[in-house]
Motif scaffolding. Structure first.
Motif, PDB file in Angstrom:
ATOM      1  N   ILE A  66       0.855  -1.185   0.000  1.00  0.00           N
ATOM      2  CA  ILE A  66       0.000   0.000   0.000  1.00  0.00           C
ATOM      3  C   ILE A  66       0.888   1.231   0.000  1.00  0.00           C
ATOM      4  CG2 ILE A  66      -1.769   1.308   1.239  1.00  0.00           C
ATOM      5  CD1 ILE A  66      -1.327  -2.360   1.978  1.00  0.00           C
ATOM      6  N   GLY A  67       0.694   2.081  -0.978  1.00  0.00           N
ATOM      7  CA  GLY A  67       1.444   3.323  -1.060  1.00  0.00           C
ATOM      8  C   GLY A  67       0.644   4.472  -0.472  1.00  0.00           C
ATOM      9  N   ILE A  68       1.368   5.455   0.034  1.00  0.00           N
ATOM     10  CA  ILE A  68       0.759   6.672   0.568  1.00  0.00           C
ATOM     11  C   ILE A  68       1.262   7.842  -0.259  1.00  0.00           C
ATOM     12  CG2 ILE A  68       0.390   8.121   2.591  1.00  0.00           C
ATOM     13  CD1 ILE A  68      -0.683   5.258   2.923  1.00  0.00           C
ATOM     14  N   GLY A  69       0.341   8.557  -0.885  1.00  0.00           N
ATOM     15  CA  GLY A  69       0.719   9.686  -1.722  1.00  0.00           C
ATOM     16  C   GLY A  69       0.764  10.995  -0.963  1.00  0.00           C
ATOM     17  N   ARG A  70       1.726  11.840  -1.324  1.00  0.00           N
ATOM     18  CA  ARG A  70       1.798  13.219  -0.837  1.00  0.00           C
ATOM     19  C   ARG A  70       1.821  13.303   0.692  1.00  0.00           C
ATOM     20  NH1 ARG A  70      -3.107  14.973  -4.889  1.00  0.00           N
ATOM     21  NH2 ARG A  70      -2.101  14.247  -6.803  1.00  0.00           N
ATOM     22  N   ASN A  71       2.622  12.428   1.314  1.00  0.00           N
ATOM     23  CA  ASN A  71       2.680  12.429   2.781  1.00  0.00           C
ATOM     24  C   ASN A  71       3.811  13.285   3.329  1.00  0.00           C
ATOM     25  OD1 ASN A  71       1.529  11.609   5.233  1.00  0.00           O
ATOM     26  ND2 ASN A  71       3.025   9.959   5.479  1.00  0.00           N
ATOM     27  N   TYR A  72       4.530  13.978   2.444  1.00  0.00           N
ATOM     28  CA  TYR A  72       5.481  15.017   2.847  1.00  0.00           C
ATOM     29  C   TYR A  72       5.048  16.294   2.124  1.00  0.00           C
ATOM     30  CZ  TYR A  72       8.765  11.537   4.749  1.00  0.00           C
ATOM     31  OH  TYR A  72       9.361  10.529   5.487  1.00  0.00           O
ATOM     32  N   ALA A  73       4.902  17.361   2.869  1.00  0.00           N
ATOM     33  CA  ALA A  73       4.394  18.598   2.272  1.00  0.00           C
ATOM     34  C   ALA A  73       5.296  19.114   1.162  1.00  0.00           C
ATOM     35  CB  ALA A  73       4.236  19.664   3.359  1.00  0.00           C
ATOM     36  N   ILE A  89      -4.269   6.859  -0.564  1.00  0.00           N
ATOM     37  CA  ILE A  89      -3.715   5.512  -0.654  1.00  0.00           C
ATOM     38  C   ILE A  89      -3.878   4.938  -2.064  1.00  0.00           C
ATOM     39  CG2 ILE A  89      -4.108   5.105   1.795  1.00  0.00           C
ATOM     40  CD1 ILE A  89      -6.439   3.296   1.058  1.00  0.00           C
ATOM     41  N   PHE A  90      -2.939   4.052  -2.402  1.00  0.00           N
ATOM     42  CA  PHE A  90      -2.995   3.299  -3.648  1.00  0.00           C
ATOM     43  C   PHE A  90      -2.305   1.960  -3.406  1.00  0.00           C
ATOM     44  CE2 PHE A  90       0.742   6.011  -3.696  1.00  0.00           C
ATOM     45  CZ  PHE A  90       1.768   5.156  -4.060  1.00  0.00           C
ATOM     46  N   ILE A  91      -2.435   1.033  -4.349  1.00  0.00           N
ATOM     47  CA  ILE A  91      -1.841  -0.297  -4.193  1.00  0.00           C
ATOM     48  C   ILE A  91      -0.836  -0.557  -5.307  1.00  0.00           C
ATOM     49  CG2 ILE A  91      -2.312  -2.773  -4.396  1.00  0.00           C
ATOM     50  CD1 ILE A  91      -4.735  -2.453  -2.727  1.00  0.00           C
ATOM     51  N   LYS A  92       0.295  -1.101  -4.915  1.00  0.00           N
ATOM     52  CA  LYS A  92       1.260  -1.653  -5.869  1.00  0.00           C
ATOM     53  C   LYS A  92       1.146  -3.176  -5.771  1.00  0.00           C
ATOM     54  CE  LYS A  92       5.378   0.494  -6.203  1.00  0.00           C
ATOM     55  NZ  LYS A  92       5.472   1.546  -7.231  1.00  0.00           N
ATOM     56  N   PRO A  93       1.055  -3.878  -6.897  1.00  0.00           N
ATOM     57  CA  PRO A  93       0.889  -5.332  -6.831  1.00  0.00           C
ATOM     58  C   PRO A  93       2.129  -6.032  -6.289  1.00  0.00           C
ATOM     59  CG  PRO A  93       1.261  -4.624  -9.084  1.00  0.00           C
ATOM     60  CD  PRO A  93       1.092  -3.378  -8.278  1.00  0.00           C
ATOM     61  N   SER A  94       1.900  -7.227  -5.763  1.00  0.00           N
ATOM     62  CA  SER A  94       3.025  -7.994  -5.224  1.00  0.00           C
ATOM     63  C   SER A  94       4.058  -8.312  -6.305  1.00  0.00           C
ATOM     64  CB  SER A  94       2.523  -9.285  -4.576  1.00  0.00           C
ATOM     65  OG  SER A  94       1.847 -10.087  -5.531  1.00  0.00           O
ATOM     66  N   THR A  95       3.626  -8.368  -7.549  1.00  0.00           N
ATOM     67  CA  THR A  95       4.541  -8.660  -8.651  1.00  0.00           C
ATOM     68  C   THR A  95       5.478  -7.507  -8.972  1.00  0.00           C
ATOM     69  OG1 THR A  95       2.719  -8.048 -10.120  1.00  0.00           O
ATOM     70  CG2 THR A  95       3.108 -10.396  -9.781  1.00  0.00           C
ATOM     71  N   ASP A 158      -3.026   9.093 -16.740  1.00  0.00           N
ATOM     72  CA  ASP A 158      -4.110   8.211 -16.336  1.00  0.00           C
ATOM     73  C   ASP A 158      -4.944   8.829 -15.219  1.00  0.00           C
ATOM     74  OD1 ASP A 158      -3.015   6.447 -18.126  1.00  0.00           O
ATOM     75  OD2 ASP A 158      -2.206   5.061 -16.617  1.00  0.00           O
ATOM     76  N   PRO A 159      -6.242   8.505 -15.143  1.00  0.00           N
ATOM     77  CA  PRO A 159      -7.072   9.038 -14.051  1.00  0.00           C
ATOM     78  C   PRO A 159      -6.777   8.396 -12.703  1.00  0.00           C
ATOM     79  CG  PRO A 159      -8.363   7.593 -15.468  1.00  0.00           C
ATOM     80  CD  PRO A 159      -7.037   7.789 -16.142  1.00  0.00           C
ATOM     81  N   GLN A 160      -6.119   7.247 -12.696  1.00  0.00           N
ATOM     82  CA  GLN A 160      -5.663   6.635 -11.447  1.00  0.00           C
ATOM     83  C   GLN A 160      -4.241   6.117 -11.659  1.00  0.00           C
ATOM     84  OE1 GLN A 160      -5.271   3.153 -11.661  1.00  0.00           O
ATOM     85  NE2 GLN A 160      -6.006   3.283 -13.756  1.00  0.00           N
ATOM     86  N   TRP A 161      -3.587   5.674 -10.594  1.00  0.00           N
ATOM     87  CA  TRP A 161      -2.143   5.493 -10.620  1.00  0.00           C
ATOM     88  C   TRP A 161      -1.676   4.048 -10.798  1.00  0.00           C
ATOM     89  CZ3 TRP A 161      -0.766   8.864  -5.702  1.00  0.00           C
ATOM     90  CH2 TRP A 161      -1.158  10.193  -5.954  1.00  0.00           C
ATOM     91  N   THR A 162      -2.573   3.118 -11.015  1.00  0.00           N
ATOM     92  CA  THR A 162      -2.182   1.708 -11.005  1.00  0.00           C
ATOM     93  C   THR A 162      -1.111   1.396 -12.039  1.00  0.00           C
ATOM     94  OG1 THR A 162      -4.377   1.089 -10.232  1.00  0.00           O
ATOM     95  CG2 THR A 162      -3.019  -0.653 -11.192  1.00  0.00           C
ATOM     96  N   VAL A 224     -10.023   0.373   5.633  1.00  0.00           N
ATOM     97  CA  VAL A 224     -10.383   0.192   4.222  1.00  0.00           C
ATOM     98  C   VAL A 224     -10.215  -1.265   3.822  1.00  0.00           C
ATOM     99  CG1 VAL A 224      -9.839   0.853   1.844  1.00  0.00           C
ATOM    100  CG2 VAL A 224      -9.692   2.546   3.688  1.00  0.00           C
ATOM    101  N   MET A 225      -9.097  -1.865   4.200  1.00  0.00           N
ATOM    102  CA  MET A 225      -8.777  -3.245   3.823  1.00  0.00           C
ATOM    103  C   MET A 225      -8.030  -3.914   4.958  1.00  0.00           C
ATOM    104  SD  MET A 225      -5.693  -2.371   1.121  1.00  0.00           S
ATOM    105  CE  MET A 225      -6.497  -0.852   0.580  1.00  0.00           C
ATOM    106  N   THR A 226      -8.208  -5.197   5.101  1.00  0.00           N
ATOM    107  CA  THR A 226      -7.479  -5.958   6.109  1.00  0.00           C
ATOM    108  C   THR A 226      -6.018  -6.061   5.703  1.00  0.00           C
ATOM    109  OG1 THR A 226      -9.433  -7.258   6.681  1.00  0.00           O
ATOM    110  CG2 THR A 226      -7.289  -8.181   7.283  1.00  0.00           C
ATOM    111  N   LEU A 227      -5.148  -5.722   6.628  1.00  0.00           N
ATOM    112  CA  LEU A 227      -3.710  -5.863   6.414  1.00  0.00           C
ATOM    113  C   LEU A 227      -3.277  -7.226   6.931  1.00  0.00           C
ATOM    114  CD1 LEU A 227      -2.669  -2.278   7.517  1.00  0.00           C
ATOM    115  CD2 LEU A 227      -2.564  -3.204   5.201  1.00  0.00           C
ATOM    116  N   LEU A 228      -2.665  -8.007   6.058  1.00  0.00           N
ATOM    117  CA  LEU A 228      -2.231  -9.354   6.402  1.00  0.00           C
ATOM    118  C   LEU A 228      -0.761  -9.362   6.810  1.00  0.00           C
ATOM    119  CD1 LEU A 228      -3.931 -11.285   3.461  1.00  0.00           C
ATOM    120  CD2 LEU A 228      -4.802 -10.961   5.790  1.00  0.00           C
TER     121      LEU A 228
END
Length: 268
Positions: A66-73, A89-95, A158-162, A224-228
């Motif tokens: 899970i990535g966090i965007g813009r967390n430093y001003a 938040i956004f997700i980067k795949p395990s691959t 792109d409209p989203q960052w995937t 939002v989602m369960t963290l494993l």
């Protein structure tokens, strides 16, 4: 916090194992094999190798990053964005995950790829589901270095960052996981260059400057989602991101953890 312990995953003549990295750079590092994943009770097998004689892998298996965007001003400002009112938040795949010294592979579909040096949080055996701050702190296993490699031209298109952040090899992590570390105010640094022995500093920041601190991030994401166990949260990058191209070496160094180096190559 306890005494910091470094857990690595590595290839040795007998296969692949987890181990504890021992020693310091002045005396030479060794890695002591353990008989299971590091979340369990640590039991040593008695096998040890010089770190130079094994190959380090990404230090943990993750179902998701899970990535966090813009967390430093300052980074938000350099991108022309305002600081978000809640974690972005956004997700980067395990691959997308690779380990130390593995190549960041740039595909021809992008013309502008940038590095993003980040402190990465590894979730422990309990996982995290709808936890408060206290539960978030208990869910932390340890920390490692991360690089949220981003195709900046595709991110803007792109409209989203995937796509921009999800290519294979776009998430180097390592070299190991450090437990028991106080990360409230440590340095995050990135260096890039063509000569691995003489890299140029691109990013320097301190974790105290995060907009949202780590327990806040874990709590927010867990609602939002369960963290494993083994999931990774990249906590954001400081200012100074810049273009990387084939032939470069990217070094992410985090105080108290170590250095993550990756060469950059062309995929095509």
């Amino acid at each position: 916090m306890g005494i910091p312990v470094r857990f690595a995953r590595f290839v040795h003549p007998g296969g692949v194992s987890f181990g504890v990295v021992e020693g310091d750079s002045s005396s030479g590092l060794t890695v002591a094999e353990i008989d299971s994943i590091p979340f369990n009770e640590v039991r040593f097998t008695g096998q040890r190798w010089a770190l130079a004689d094994v190959r380090l892998l990404a230090p943990i298996f993750s179902s998701k990053v899970i990535g966090i965007g813009r967390n430093y001003a300052d980074h938000a400002a350099e991108m022309g964005n305002e600081v978000p009112k809640e974690p972005l938040i956004f997700i980067k795949p395990s691959t997308s995950v690779i380990g130390p010294n593995d190549a960041i592979r740039i595909p021809s579909v992008t013309q502008h790829v940038e590095e993003e040096a980040e402190l990465a949080v590894v979730i422990g055996a309990s996982g995290a589901r709808r936890v408060d701050r206290a539960g978030a702190e208990k869910a932390i296993f340890g920390y490692t270095c991360g690089n949220d490699v981003t195709a900046r031209d595709l991110q803007r298109k792109d409209p989203q960052w995937t796509r921009a952040k999800g290519f294979d090899s776009f998430c180097p992590i390592g070299p190991w996981i450090v437990t028991g570390l106080d990360v409230s105010d440590i340095e995050v640094r990135c260096e890039v260059g063509r000569d691995p022995a003489n890299l140029e500093v691109r990013q320097i920041g301190r974790t105290k400057d995060m907009v949202f601190d780590i327990p806040s991030l874990i709590s927010y994401v867990s609602h939002v989602m369960t963290l494993l166990p083994g999931d990774v949260i990249l906590t954001g990058t400081p200012a100074g991101v810049s273009r990387i191209t084939p032939g470069d070496t990217v070094s992410v160094s985090i105080q108290g953890i170590g250095e993550l180096r990756n060469p950059v190559v062309s995929l095509d």
